[in-house]
Motif scaffolding. Structure first.
Motif, PDB file in Angstrom:
ATOM      1  N   HIS A   1      11.425  63.520  45.390  1.00  0.00           N
ATOM      2  CA  HIS A   1      11.823  62.967  47.174  1.00  0.00           C
ATOM      3  C   HIS A   1      13.435  61.728  47.095  1.00  0.00           C
ATOM      4  CE1 HIS A   1      11.440  60.617  51.056  1.00  0.00           C
ATOM      5  NE2 HIS A   1      11.227  59.457  49.990  1.00  0.00           N
ATOM      6  N   LYS A   2      13.087  61.299  46.173  1.00  0.00           N
ATOM      7  CA  LYS A   2      14.011  60.267  45.457  1.00  0.00           C
ATOM      8  C   LYS A   2      14.499  59.867  44.275  1.00  0.00           C
ATOM      9  CE  LYS A   2      15.191  58.101  49.771  1.00  0.00           C
ATOM     10  NZ  LYS A   2      16.886  58.994  50.906  1.00  0.00           N
ATOM     11  N   VAL A   3      15.630  59.407  44.003  1.00  0.00           N
ATOM     12  CA  VAL A   3      15.925  59.139  42.463  1.00  0.00           C
ATOM     13  C   VAL A   3      16.992  57.930  42.567  1.00  0.00           C
ATOM     14  CG1 VAL A   3      17.671  59.608  40.605  1.00  0.00           C
ATOM     15  CG2 VAL A   3      16.977  61.742  41.378  1.00  0.00           C
ATOM     16  N   HIS A   4      15.838  57.470  41.889  1.00  0.00           N
ATOM     17  CA  HIS A   4      16.688  55.046  42.195  1.00  0.00           C
ATOM     18  C   HIS A   4      17.162  55.471  40.563  1.00  0.00           C
ATOM     19  CE1 HIS A   4      13.277  54.207  45.526  1.00  0.00           C
ATOM     20  NE2 HIS A   4      12.848  55.286  44.693  1.00  0.00           N
ATOM     21  N   MET A   5      18.889  54.630  40.876  1.00  0.00           N
ATOM     22  CA  MET A   5      19.680  54.020  40.581  1.00  0.00           C
ATOM     23  C   MET A   5      20.368  52.543  40.673  1.00  0.00           C
ATOM     24  SD  MET A   5      22.177  57.791  39.862  1.00  0.00           S
ATOM     25  CE  MET A   5      23.339  56.667  38.657  1.00  0.00           C
ATOM     26  N   ASP A   6      20.275  52.041  39.470  1.00  0.00           N
ATOM     27  CA  ASP A   6      21.148  50.473  39.633  1.00  0.00           C
ATOM     28  C   ASP A   6      22.960  51.378  38.937  1.00  0.00           C
ATOM     29  OD1 ASP A   6      18.908  48.710  39.481  1.00  0.00           O
ATOM     30  OD2 ASP A   6      19.166  48.256  37.725  1.00  0.00           O
ATOM     31  N   VAL A   7      23.650  50.479  39.641  1.00  0.00           N
ATOM     32  CA  VAL A   7      24.592  51.168  39.435  1.00  0.00           C
ATOM     33  C   VAL A   7      25.815  50.174  39.726  1.00  0.00           C
ATOM     34  CG1 VAL A   7      26.735  51.938  40.055  1.00  0.00           C
ATOM     35  CG2 VAL A   7      24.449  52.788  40.400  1.00  0.00           C
ATOM     36  N   SER A   8      26.509  49.453  37.844  1.00  0.00           N
ATOM     37  CA  SER A   8      27.507  48.431  37.724  1.00  0.00           C
ATOM     38  C   SER A   8      28.729  48.214  38.874  1.00  0.00           C
ATOM     39  CB  SER A   8      28.048  48.856  36.399  1.00  0.00           C
ATOM     40  OG  SER A   8      29.079  49.627  36.407  1.00  0.00           O
ATOM     41  N   ALA A   9      29.026  46.616  38.790  1.00  0.00           N
ATOM     42  CA  ALA A   9      30.182  46.551  40.000  1.00  0.00           C
ATOM     43  C   ALA A   9      31.477  47.375  39.615  1.00  0.00           C
ATOM     44  CB  ALA A   9      30.435  45.267  39.475  1.00  0.00           C
ATOM     45  N   GLN A  10      31.659  48.094  38.352  1.00  0.00           N
ATOM     46  CA  GLN A  10      32.732  48.803  37.509  1.00  0.00           C
ATOM     47  C   GLN A  10      32.699  49.837  38.239  1.00  0.00           C
ATOM     48  OE1 GLN A  10      31.383  47.054  34.901  1.00  0.00           O
ATOM     49  NE2 GLN A  10      31.252  48.506  33.204  1.00  0.00           N
ATOM     50  N   ASP A  11      31.524  51.201  38.321  1.00  0.00           N
ATOM     51  CA  ASP A  11      30.803  51.914  38.462  1.00  0.00           C
ATOM     52  C   ASP A  11      30.555  52.456  40.105  1.00  0.00           C
ATOM     53  OD1 ASP A  11      31.206  52.873  35.620  1.00  0.00           O
ATOM     54  OD2 ASP A  11      29.495  53.028  35.173  1.00  0.00           O
ATOM     55  N   TRP A  12      30.328  50.988  40.660  1.00  0.00           N
ATOM     56  CA  TRP A  12      30.007  52.188  41.842  1.00  0.00           C
ATOM     57  C   TRP A  12      30.974  52.750  42.967  1.00  0.00           C
ATOM     58  CZ3 TRP A  12      25.772  50.338  44.324  1.00  0.00           C
ATOM     59  CH2 TRP A  12      25.474  50.293  45.601  1.00  0.00           C
ATOM     60  N   GLN A  13      32.300  51.556  43.412  1.00  0.00           N
ATOM     61  CA  GLN A  13      33.084  53.271  44.229  1.00  0.00           C
ATOM     62  C   GLN A  13      32.504  54.665  43.283  1.00  0.00           C
ATOM     63  OE1 GLN A  13      36.703  52.378  44.284  1.00  0.00           O
ATOM     64  NE2 GLN A  13      37.168  53.802  45.893  1.00  0.00           N
ATOM     65  N   ALA A  14      32.709  55.033  42.581  1.00  0.00           N
ATOM     66  CA  ALA A  14      32.807  56.144  41.456  1.00  0.00           C
ATOM     67  C   ALA A  14      31.079  56.776  42.021  1.00  0.00           C
ATOM     68  CB  ALA A  14      32.697  56.502  39.936  1.00  0.00           C
ATOM     69  N   VAL A  15      30.236  55.806  41.330  1.00  0.00           N
ATOM     70  CA  VAL A  15      29.441  56.774  41.597  1.00  0.00           C
ATOM     71  C   VAL A  15      28.963  56.740  43.174  1.00  0.00           C
ATOM     72  CG1 VAL A  15      26.486  56.251  41.499  1.00  0.00           C
ATOM     73  CG2 VAL A  15      28.074  55.991  39.320  1.00  0.00           C
ATOM     74  N   ARG A  16      28.987  56.077  43.786  1.00  0.00           N
ATOM     75  CA  ARG A  16      28.908  56.432  45.722  1.00  0.00           C
ATOM     76  C   ARG A  16      29.984  58.035  45.773  1.00  0.00           C
ATOM     77  NH1 ARG A  16      26.171  54.791  49.457  1.00  0.00           N
ATOM     78  NH2 ARG A  16      27.845  53.862  51.074  1.00  0.00           N
ATOM     79  N   GLN A  17      31.064  57.982  45.245  1.00  0.00           N
ATOM     80  CA  GLN A  17      31.682  59.101  45.738  1.00  0.00           C
ATOM     81  C   GLN A  17      31.025  60.381  45.087  1.00  0.00           C
ATOM     82  OE1 GLN A  17      35.948  59.515  44.214  1.00  0.00           O
ATOM     83  NE2 GLN A  17      36.248  60.989  44.425  1.00  0.00           N
ATOM     84  N   LEU A  18      30.438  59.913  43.863  1.00  0.00           N
ATOM     85  CA  LEU A  18      29.585  60.961  43.483  1.00  0.00           C
ATOM     86  C   LEU A  18      29.008  62.016  44.074  1.00  0.00           C
ATOM     87  CD1 LEU A  18      29.985  60.132  39.487  1.00  0.00           C
ATOM     88  CD2 LEU A  18      30.365  62.695  40.319  1.00  0.00           C
ATOM     89  N   THR A  19      27.792  60.662  44.671  1.00  0.00           N
ATOM     90  CA  THR A  19      26.283  60.910  45.158  1.00  0.00           C
ATOM     91  C   THR A  19      26.107  60.992  46.880  1.00  0.00           C
ATOM     92  OG1 THR A  19      25.392  58.514  44.556  1.00  0.00           O
ATOM     93  CG2 THR A  19      25.625  59.753  42.796  1.00  0.00           C
ATOM     94  N   ALA A  20      27.259  60.538  47.056  1.00  0.00           N
ATOM     95  CA  ALA A  20      27.889  60.198  48.636  1.00  0.00           C
ATOM     96  C   ALA A  20      26.905  60.984  49.726  1.00  0.00           C
ATOM     97  CB  ALA A  20      28.517  59.633  49.397  1.00  0.00           C
ATOM     98  N   ALA A  21      27.110  62.608  50.008  1.00  0.00           N
ATOM     99  CA  ALA A  21      26.732  63.513  50.066  1.00  0.00           C
ATOM    100  C   ALA A  21      25.274  64.056  49.999  1.00  0.00           C
ATOM    101  CB  ALA A  21      27.336  64.818  49.613  1.00  0.00           C
ATOM    102  N   ASP A  22      24.918  63.094  49.685  1.00  0.00           N
ATOM    103  CA  ASP A  22      23.344  63.754  49.106  1.00  0.00           C
ATOM    104  C   ASP A  22      22.276  62.647  49.256  1.00  0.00           C
ATOM    105  OD1 ASP A  22      20.677  64.453  48.253  1.00  0.00           O
ATOM    106  OD2 ASP A  22      21.648  65.212  46.027  1.00  0.00           O
ATOM    107  N   PRO A  23      21.294  62.633  50.309  1.00  0.00           N
ATOM    108  CA  PRO A  23      20.280  61.178  50.201  1.00  0.00           C
ATOM    109  C   PRO A  23      19.335  61.253  49.172  1.00  0.00           C
ATOM    110  CG  PRO A  23      19.805  63.104  52.281  1.00  0.00           C
ATOM    111  CD  PRO A  23      21.157  63.480  50.597  1.00  0.00           C
TER     112      PRO A  23
END
Length: 229
Positions: free
Chosen positions: A167-189
């Motif tokens: 149902h959900k994958v919970h992730m902590d994301v560091s400040a330097q990775d935030w933009q990249a992780v958002r781009q990689l995962t944004a299409a998947d709720p």
């Protein structure tokens, strides 16, 4: 980007003990290859992302340069981290139905990537499957895989504990990775991201579980019923 969560990786010291423990928890667990040489095992669901149990050599640091040659800069650090951090969720993979175009988009956006690695796997029943994968150079970012060809998804997936899907994958994301992780995962709720000191998977929620799971059998993975994390 048309990526979605493919699988969440849970590193374990002993793959066979982990398979026994997760089966005791009521999951159906399939070895990815023949049991005697297996380093991976899968918990499939009716649809969507899955959990992959995996192990890797504790002495991977001796082969860092070989891993980097094989899969590109950053791959060695990633695999060393899996074993050094001990048991628990260690990584997450994203599957892309349009692998080459999505890879091009990532590179154009400034996310440095390693090498595309073609891979083959022979299942315990002898069936062969092919896929490709690529690691970002930053070892904490999710990595990308192509679909299995042919698909490995079982015709039926039933779990005694009632589990039906991730149902959900919970992730902590560091400040330097935030933009990249958002781009990689944004299409998947499926992903629930929050700011944290380092980028990592902190836990998952599973639909359909009849009761809470015994944490002593989870090999330090935080696995809860949906809406109970």
């Amino acid at each position: 980007m048309r990526t979605r969560c493919s699988h969440v990786l849970l590193w374990v010291k002993d793959i066979h003990q982990a398979v026994r423990d997760f089966r005791q928890l009521g999951f159906t667990v399939d070895y990815a290859t023949k049991k005697q040489n297996a380093q991976h095992a899968h918990i499939w669901f009716r649809e969507g992302a899955i959990i992959e149990l995996l192990t890797s050599p504790s002495n991977a640091h001796y082969f860092k340069w070989l891993i980097d040659i094989f899969a590109g800069l950053g791959a060695g650090r990633r695999m060393i981290r899996w074993s050094q951090e001990g048991e628990g969720f260690c990584d997450v993979a994203l599957v892309s139905e349009d692998f080459d175009n999505d890879l091009s988009t990532l590179q154009q956006s400034g996310i440095q990537m390693g090498r595309v690695v073609p891979w083959r796997r022979t299942k315990p029943d002898g069936q062969k499957t092919r896929f490709r994968f690529i690691y970002p150079r930053s070892e904490r970012l999710p990595f990308m895989v192509s679909p299995y060809n042919p698909s490995q998804h079982p015709d039926e997936t039933n779990h005694e504990n009632g589990a039906t899907g991730l149902h959900k994958v919970h992730m902590d994301v560091s400040a330097q990775d935030w933009q990249a992780v958002r781009q990689l995962t944004a299409a998947d709720p499926t992903f629930n991201l929050k700011h944290g000191a380092i980028t990592k998977v902190t836990g998952v929620e599973i639909n359909g579980l009849k009761e809470d799971l015994d944490p002593n059998l989870l090999h330090s993975g935080k696995v809860n019923r949906a809406n109970f994390v």
